[in-house]
Structure formats: structure tokens, C-alpha cells
Write a protein that holds these residues in place. Structure first.
Motif, PDB file in Angstrom:
ATOM      1  N   LYS A  73       0.844  -1.191   0.000  1.00  0.00           N
ATOM      2  CA  LYS A  73       0.000   0.000   0.000  1.00  0.00           C
ATOM      3  C   LYS A  73       0.882   1.245   0.000  1.00  0.00           C
ATOM      4  O   LYS A  73       1.843   1.327   0.754  1.00  0.00           O
ATOM      5  CB  LYS A  73      -0.920   0.017   1.221  1.00  0.00           C
ATOM      6  CG  LYS A  73      -1.979  -1.071   1.181  1.00  0.00           C
ATOM      7  CD  LYS A  73      -2.934  -0.941   2.339  1.00  0.00           C
ATOM      8  CE  LYS A  73      -4.011  -1.996   2.258  1.00  0.00           C
ATOM      9  NZ  LYS A  73      -4.962  -1.889   3.373  1.00  0.00           N
ATOM     10  N   LYS A  74       0.529   2.193  -0.869  1.00  0.00           N
ATOM     11  CA  LYS A  74       1.251   3.456  -0.925  1.00  0.00           C
ATOM     12  C   LYS A  74       0.354   4.534  -0.334  1.00  0.00           C
ATOM     13  O   LYS A  74      -0.762   4.767  -0.794  1.00  0.00           O
ATOM     14  CB  LYS A  74       1.626   3.823  -2.358  1.00  0.00           C
ATOM     15  CG  LYS A  74       2.431   5.116  -2.425  1.00  0.00           C
ATOM     16  CD  LYS A  74       2.899   5.379  -3.837  1.00  0.00           C
ATOM     17  CE  LYS A  74       3.807   6.568  -3.893  1.00  0.00           C
ATOM     18  NZ  LYS A  74       3.099   7.819  -4.019  1.00  0.00           N
ATOM     19  N   TYR A  75       0.874   5.167   0.700  1.00  0.00           N
ATOM     20  CA  TYR A  75       0.113   6.201   1.398  1.00  0.00           C
ATOM     21  C   TYR A  75       0.434   7.581   0.841  1.00  0.00           C
ATOM     22  O   TYR A  75       1.429   7.775   0.137  1.00  0.00           O
ATOM     23  CB  TYR A  75       0.402   6.137   2.902  1.00  0.00           C
ATOM     24  CG  TYR A  75      -0.211   4.897   3.516  1.00  0.00           C
ATOM     25  CD1 TYR A  75      -1.535   4.888   3.932  1.00  0.00           C
ATOM     26  CD2 TYR A  75       0.539   3.732   3.644  1.00  0.00           C
ATOM     27  CE1 TYR A  75      -2.111   3.750   4.466  1.00  0.00           C
ATOM     28  CE2 TYR A  75      -0.024   2.579   4.184  1.00  0.00           C
ATOM     29  CZ  TYR A  75      -1.353   2.600   4.589  1.00  0.00           C
ATOM     30  OH  TYR A  75      -1.917   1.475   5.104  1.00  0.00           O
ATOM     31  N   ARG A  92       3.802   9.178   0.790  1.00  0.00           N
ATOM     32  CA  ARG A  92       4.754   8.511  -0.093  1.00  0.00           C
ATOM     33  C   ARG A  92       5.371   7.269   0.530  1.00  0.00           C
ATOM     34  O   ARG A  92       6.291   6.694  -0.016  1.00  0.00           O
ATOM     35  CB  ARG A  92       5.841   9.484  -0.566  1.00  0.00           C
ATOM     36  CG  ARG A  92       5.265  10.665  -1.332  1.00  0.00           C
ATOM     37  CD  ARG A  92       6.314  11.640  -1.755  1.00  0.00           C
ATOM     38  NE  ARG A  92       7.192  11.015  -2.728  1.00  0.00           N
ATOM     39  CZ  ARG A  92       8.370  11.506  -3.068  1.00  0.00           C
ATOM     40  NH1 ARG A  92       8.785  12.615  -2.547  1.00  0.00           N
ATOM     41  NH2 ARG A  92       9.120  10.880  -3.946  1.00  0.00           N
ATOM     42  N   ARG A  93       4.880   6.835   1.683  1.00  0.00           N
ATOM     43  CA  ARG A  93       5.411   5.636   2.322  1.00  0.00           C
ATOM     44  C   ARG A  93       4.745   4.404   1.739  1.00  0.00           C
ATOM     45  O   ARG A  93       3.565   4.410   1.394  1.00  0.00           O
ATOM     46  CB  ARG A  93       5.203   5.700   3.831  1.00  0.00           C
ATOM     47  CG  ARG A  93       6.046   6.848   4.426  1.00  0.00           C
ATOM     48  CD  ARG A  93       6.168   6.790   5.880  1.00  0.00           C
ATOM     49  NE  ARG A  93       7.038   5.678   6.287  1.00  0.00           N
ATOM     50  CZ  ARG A  93       7.232   5.320   7.536  1.00  0.00           C
ATOM     51  NH1 ARG A  93       6.651   5.992   8.504  1.00  0.00           N
ATOM     52  NH2 ARG A  93       8.021   4.324   7.844  1.00  0.00           N
ATOM     53  N   LEU A  94       5.535   3.345   1.652  1.00  0.00           N
ATOM     54  CA  LEU A  94       5.064   2.070   1.132  1.00  0.00           C
ATOM     55  C   LEU A  94       4.962   1.072   2.278  1.00  0.00           C
ATOM     56  O   LEU A  94       5.899   0.935   3.069  1.00  0.00           O
ATOM     57  CB  LEU A  94       6.046   1.537   0.077  1.00  0.00           C
ATOM     58  CG  LEU A  94       6.233   2.413  -1.164  1.00  0.00           C
ATOM     59  CD1 LEU A  94       7.466   1.978  -1.941  1.00  0.00           C
ATOM     60  CD2 LEU A  94       5.000   2.346  -2.041  1.00  0.00           C
ATOM     61  N   TYR A 149       6.969  -1.032   6.886  1.00  0.00           N
ATOM     62  CA  TYR A 149       7.190  -0.041   5.851  1.00  0.00           C
ATOM     63  C   TYR A 149       8.437  -0.433   5.071  1.00  0.00           C
ATOM     64  O   TYR A 149       9.406  -0.944   5.634  1.00  0.00           O
ATOM     65  CB  TYR A 149       7.340   1.358   6.454  1.00  0.00           C
ATOM     66  CG  TYR A 149       6.022   1.910   6.927  1.00  0.00           C
ATOM     67  CD1 TYR A 149       5.128   2.466   6.018  1.00  0.00           C
ATOM     68  CD2 TYR A 149       5.658   1.850   8.272  1.00  0.00           C
ATOM     69  CE1 TYR A 149       3.899   2.964   6.447  1.00  0.00           C
ATOM     70  CE2 TYR A 149       4.439   2.341   8.701  1.00  0.00           C
ATOM     71  CZ  TYR A 149       3.566   2.886   7.780  1.00  0.00           C
ATOM     72  OH  TYR A 149       2.358   3.368   8.193  1.00  0.00           O
ATOM     73  N   THR A 195      10.933   0.481   1.242  1.00  0.00           N
ATOM     74  CA  THR A 195      11.387   1.528   0.327  1.00  0.00           C
ATOM     75  C   THR A 195      11.322   1.016  -1.109  1.00  0.00           C
ATOM     76  O   THR A 195      11.079  -0.172  -1.352  1.00  0.00           O
ATOM     77  CB  THR A 195      12.843   1.926   0.642  1.00  0.00           C
ATOM     78  OG1 THR A 195      13.675   0.784   0.385  1.00  0.00           O
ATOM     79  CG2 THR A 195      12.997   2.392   2.076  1.00  0.00           C
ATOM     80  N   VAL A 231       1.052  -3.016  -6.105  1.00  0.00           N
ATOM     81  CA  VAL A 231       1.053  -1.783  -5.320  1.00  0.00           C
ATOM     82  C   VAL A 231      -0.290  -1.085  -5.520  1.00  0.00           C
ATOM     83  O   VAL A 231      -0.707  -0.834  -6.650  1.00  0.00           O
ATOM     84  CB  VAL A 231       2.208  -0.845  -5.731  1.00  0.00           C
ATOM     85  CG1 VAL A 231       2.228   0.399  -4.848  1.00  0.00           C
ATOM     86  CG2 VAL A 231       3.548  -1.568  -5.678  1.00  0.00           C
ATOM     87  N   ASP A 237      -2.862   2.172  -4.274  1.00  0.00           N
ATOM     88  CA  ASP A 237      -2.987   3.451  -3.603  1.00  0.00           C
ATOM     89  C   ASP A 237      -3.858   3.208  -2.368  1.00  0.00           C
ATOM     90  O   ASP A 237      -4.976   2.700  -2.478  1.00  0.00           O
ATOM     91  CB  ASP A 237      -3.637   4.470  -4.534  1.00  0.00           C
ATOM     92  CG  ASP A 237      -3.744   5.843  -3.901  1.00  0.00           C
ATOM     93  OD1 ASP A 237      -4.684   6.042  -3.104  1.00  0.00           O
ATOM     94  OD2 ASP A 237      -2.884   6.690  -4.199  1.00  0.00           O
ATOM     95  N   ILE A 272       4.870   2.626 -10.003  1.00  0.00           N
ATOM     96  CA  ILE A 272       5.938   2.380  -9.026  1.00  0.00           C
ATOM     97  C   ILE A 272       7.113   1.668  -9.692  1.00  0.00           C
ATOM     98  O   ILE A 272       8.279   2.002  -9.441  1.00  0.00           O
ATOM     99  CB  ILE A 272       5.407   1.586  -7.818  1.00  0.00           C
ATOM    100  CG1 ILE A 272       4.347   2.405  -7.054  1.00  0.00           C
ATOM    101  CG2 ILE A 272       6.541   1.143  -6.895  1.00  0.00           C
ATOM    102  CD1 ILE A 272       4.855   3.719  -6.472  1.00  0.00           C
TER     103      ILE A 272
END
Length: 184
Positions: free
Chosen positions: A14-16, A19-21, A29, A31, A47, A49, A60
Motif C-alpha cells: 500500500k502506498k500512502y 509517499r510511504r510504502l 514499511y 522503500t 502496489v 494506492d 511504481i
């Protein structure tokens, strides 16, 4: 075969908005470098959103390529990037993804043979030969499908240029036949 979760599904990342994955499989979390490592280890992931639920895997993965290209040795030649960009909006744009995918599939299939050839210490450079063949294939495809890539038009072509065009068309037909056989 790609590594998946216990239930056979790809790992969800999940990408918040910050910008954290977030890797839902490991509850941690990660990178872009972690995702690149997962790709190299053949781990299947998707991935999403976090807010909308949209699949942003393509974006991504493209971002990972940009990051990789901006650090260290570049793999994608400028001429290739220019050719790729010129395909956007072109009538051939819809064919390029399947063409590139088939080329990479063929490359992966040849990888074992290539590694065996290096292990045996063959003097000829098989990678250079394969790169030359791939370049010729891309050049022939560009000349056949993209208007304006040939330096002279068919009206102004000399007989030997017309013969060369016919040979390239035959080569393209042979390559298409090989790709069709590989996909069976």
C-alpha cells in the motif's frame, strides 16, 4: 514462477499519501529499494494506492527504473529511450508492450544458454551477438512500422534499397513466426 503469499495471491503493497510504502505481508514499511530487491528475487507484488485502492504497480515499477537509471551504471541507452518516447501517441503504441514483453521473454529463455556458453569459456561474445540481433530486430521494426525512420522514401528508393526493404519484411515475418512459436 514468482513467489506469492500463502494463498497464491501477489503481496499487497500500500502506498500512502505521505509517499510511504507498506508491505501488508510483513506488516512493515519498505522503500523503493526493497521493492527492487523483491523484483530481483522474483516476488510477485501489487502496489495499491491506500486511499483510492487503484493499482499503481506500473507507476511504481517505472519509478524504480528511473531511480536505478539515475544512480550508477545506466542500462537504457539514450537512443532506446528516444525511440521508446517517440512511440507514445504513435499508431504502433498499442503493439509495443506485447513486442517488448515477447523480447524480454525470449531474452530470459536465452539466459540459461548464455550462462552455459560463458561457463564453457566460448571465445565469441554471445551477449554481443544477441545484442546485435536485438538491435537489428528493433531497427527493422522501427523502419517497418514508424513513418519517417527510413532515410529515403520508397518512391526515391534505389533497387537495392527496395530489395533491402523486402528482406527486412521477410525477417520481420520470420521473427513474428518465431515469437508465435515461443508463445505456444
Amino acid at each position: 514462477m514468482a513467489k506469492r503469499t500463502a494463498d497464491g495471491e501477489p503481496i499487497i503493497i500500500k502506498k500512502y499519501a505521505n509517499r510511504r510504502l507498506y508491505n501488508t505481508d510483513t506488516s512493515s514499511y519498505i522503500t523503493l529499494d526493497d521493492l527492487a530487491k523483491m523484483v530481483r528475487e522474483n516476488v510477485d507484488f501489487q502496489v495499491l494506492d491506500a486511499k483510492s485502492g487503484d493499482d499503481i504497480t506500473h507507476t511504481i515499477l517505472t519509478q524504480i527504473i528511473v531511480e536505478e537509471e539515475s544512480h550508477g551504471t545506466q542500462m537504457l541507452p539514450v537512443s532506446f529511450l528516444r525511440d521508446l518516447i517517440s512511440m507514445y501517441g504513435n499508431s504502433m503504441q498499442s503493439m509495443m508492450p506485447s513486442y517488448l514483453e515477447a523480447s524480454m521473454t525470449n531474452f530470459r529463455k536465452n539466459r540459461e544458454q548464455l550462462q552455459a556458453a560463458f561457463a564453457k569459456g566460448i571465445e565469441a561474445n554471445p551477449l554481443a551477438k544477441m545484442a546485435e540481433a536485438n538491435f537489428k530486430m528493433m531497427q527493422n521494426a522501427a523502419e517497418a512500422f514508424i513513418p519517417g525512420t527510413r532515410k529515403t522514401g520508397a518512391k526515391n528508393a534505389k533497387p537495392e534499397q527496395t530489395d533491402e526493404l523486402a528482406q527486412m519484411r521477410e525477417q520481420m515475418a520470420a521473427m513474428q513466426k518465431k515469437l508465435d512459436e515461443l508463445s505456444k
